[in-house]
Design a protein around this motif. Structure first.
Motif, mmCIF file in Angstrom:
data_model
loop_
_atom_site.group_PDB
_atom_site.id
_atom_site.type_symbol
_atom_site.label_atom_id
_atom_site.label_comp_id
_atom_site.label_asym_id
_atom_site.label_seq_id
_atom_site.Cartn_x
_atom_site.Cartn_y
_atom_site.Cartn_z
ATOM 1 N N ARG A 1 -8.190 2.446 7.101
ATOM 2 C CA ARG A 1 -7.031 2.726 6.248
ATOM 3 C C ARG A 1 -6.347 3.998 6.719
ATOM 4 O O ARG A 1 -6.919 5.056 6.673
ATOM 5 N N SER B 1 -2.969 6.914 3.806
ATOM 6 C CA SER B 1 -3.021 8.263 3.245
ATOM 7 C C SER B 1 -2.942 9.320 4.351
ATOM 8 O O SER B 1 -2.413 10.412 4.133
ATOM 9 N N ASN C 1 -12.082 4.542 10.838
ATOM 10 C CA ASN C 1 -11.656 4.207 9.482
ATOM 11 C C ASN C 1 -10.494 3.223 9.588
ATOM 12 O O ASN C 1 -9.612 3.390 10.417
ATOM 13 N N GLY D 1 0.302 5.232 0.683
ATOM 14 C CA GLY D 1 -0.577 6.318 1.067
ATOM 15 C C GLY D 1 -0.133 7.584 0.364
ATOM 16 O O GLY D 1 1.066 7.875 0.287
ATOM 17 N N LEU E 1 -1.338 9.292 -10.891
ATOM 18 C CA LEU E 1 -1.702 10.384 -9.986
ATOM 19 C C LEU E 1 -0.788 11.602 -10.167
ATOM 20 O O LEU E 1 -1.247 12.744 -10.172
ATOM 21 N N LEU F 1 -5.221 11.911 0.199
ATOM 22 C CA LEU F 1 -5.774 11.807 -1.147
ATOM 23 C C LEU F 1 -6.317 10.407 -1.396
ATOM 24 O O LEU F 1 -7.485 10.225 -1.703
ATOM 25 N N CYS F 2 -5.456 9.393 -1.279
ATOM 26 C CA CYS F 2 -5.896 8.028 -1.563
ATOM 27 C C CYS F 2 -4.872 7.028 -1.067
ATOM 28 O O CYS F 2 -3.771 7.387 -0.654
ATOM 29 N N VAL F 3 -5.243 5.767 -1.148
ATOM 30 C CA VAL F 3 -4.327 4.658 -0.881
ATOM 31 C C VAL F 3 -4.267 3.819 -2.144
ATOM 32 O O VAL F 3 -5.301 3.425 -2.689
ATOM 33 N N ILE F 4 -3.051 3.588 -2.618
ATOM 34 C CA ILE F 4 -2.836 2.727 -3.780
ATOM 35 C C ILE F 4 -2.464 1.350 -3.241
ATOM 36 O O ILE F 4 -1.550 1.232 -2.432
ATOM 37 N N SER F 5 -3.177 0.318 -3.685
ATOM 38 C CA SER F 5 -2.928 -1.033 -3.179
ATOM 39 C C SER F 5 -2.627 -2.000 -4.311
ATOM 40 O O SER F 5 -3.296 -1.976 -5.342
ATOM 41 N N LYS G 1 0.376 3.229 -10.891
ATOM 42 C CA LYS G 1 -0.749 3.982 -10.323
ATOM 43 C C LYS G 1 -0.292 5.314 -9.734
ATOM 44 O O LYS G 1 -0.989 6.322 -9.858
ATOM 45 N N ASN H 1 0.839 -1.207 0.000
ATOM 46 C CA ASN H 1 0.000 0.000 0.000
ATOM 47 C C ASN H 1 0.869 1.249 0.000
ATOM 48 O O ASN H 1 1.865 1.307 0.725
#
Length: 161
Positions: free
Chosen positions: A119, A122, A117, A21, A53, A35-39, A49, A19
């Motif tokens: 995760r 991020s 939450n 973040g 971004l 912003l997001c988590v790339i997994s 990925k 992952n």
């Protein structure tokens, strides 16, 4: 007449084996948010990925967190993160920085516990970015970044104290 400066986007990256973040921030305002988590189980997919971004958001700086053990010793993932950052740098050219991310994941976990939450990657990236904003104006930080930048651009091994 009021003249507004063009905002400059900066990314914070909390790298992990599966992952990544990502947080986004503004250099002038010195604010950031997750912003997001790339997994993925694949480093190549993680890299692809993140590159998508980067091209979409066009940050002028990317700040990677480097892990240290709680006793201050270098973490075994440091060379892996530096290699990953260099592979990104070769495809997306902007300023790259590395800062100590010690305990950012612990702080993120603590904050995430309050929001239920699951995760926190991020949020860890956001904390890395906030630390960068707080340290950016100090002279010792500037001196260390100059040293790191020169070594990174010359594609040499980077020693972080």
């Amino acid at each position: 007449m009021v003249i507004h400066k063009v905002s400059q986007t900066v990314f914070g990256v909390d790298w992990g084996k599966k992952n990544i973040g990502v947080a986004v921030g503004d250099l002038q305002l010195k604010i950031s948010h997750p912003l997001c988590v790339i997994s993925s189980n694949s480093k190549e997919i993680l890299k692809e990925k993140l590159l998508i971004l980067l091209k979409e958001w066009s940050p002028v700086k990317v700040v990677y967190g480097l892990p240290f053990h709680e006793n201050g010793d270098k973490h075994e993932l440091m060379p892996v993160i530096k290699k990953f950052a260099l592979s990104i740098f070769k495809k997306y050219n902007c300023e790259y920085f590395f800062i100590n991310e010690t305990l950012s994941s612990n702080l993120a976990s603590s904050l995430m516990h309050k929001t239920q939450n699951k995760r926190n990657d991020s949020l860890s990236a956001m904390i890395i970015l906030e630390d960068f904003f707080n340290l950016e104006d100090t002279q010792s930080f500037k001196n260390e970044l100059i040293k790191i930048k020169k070594l990174f651009l010359m594609n040499k091994k980077i020693e972080i104290n």
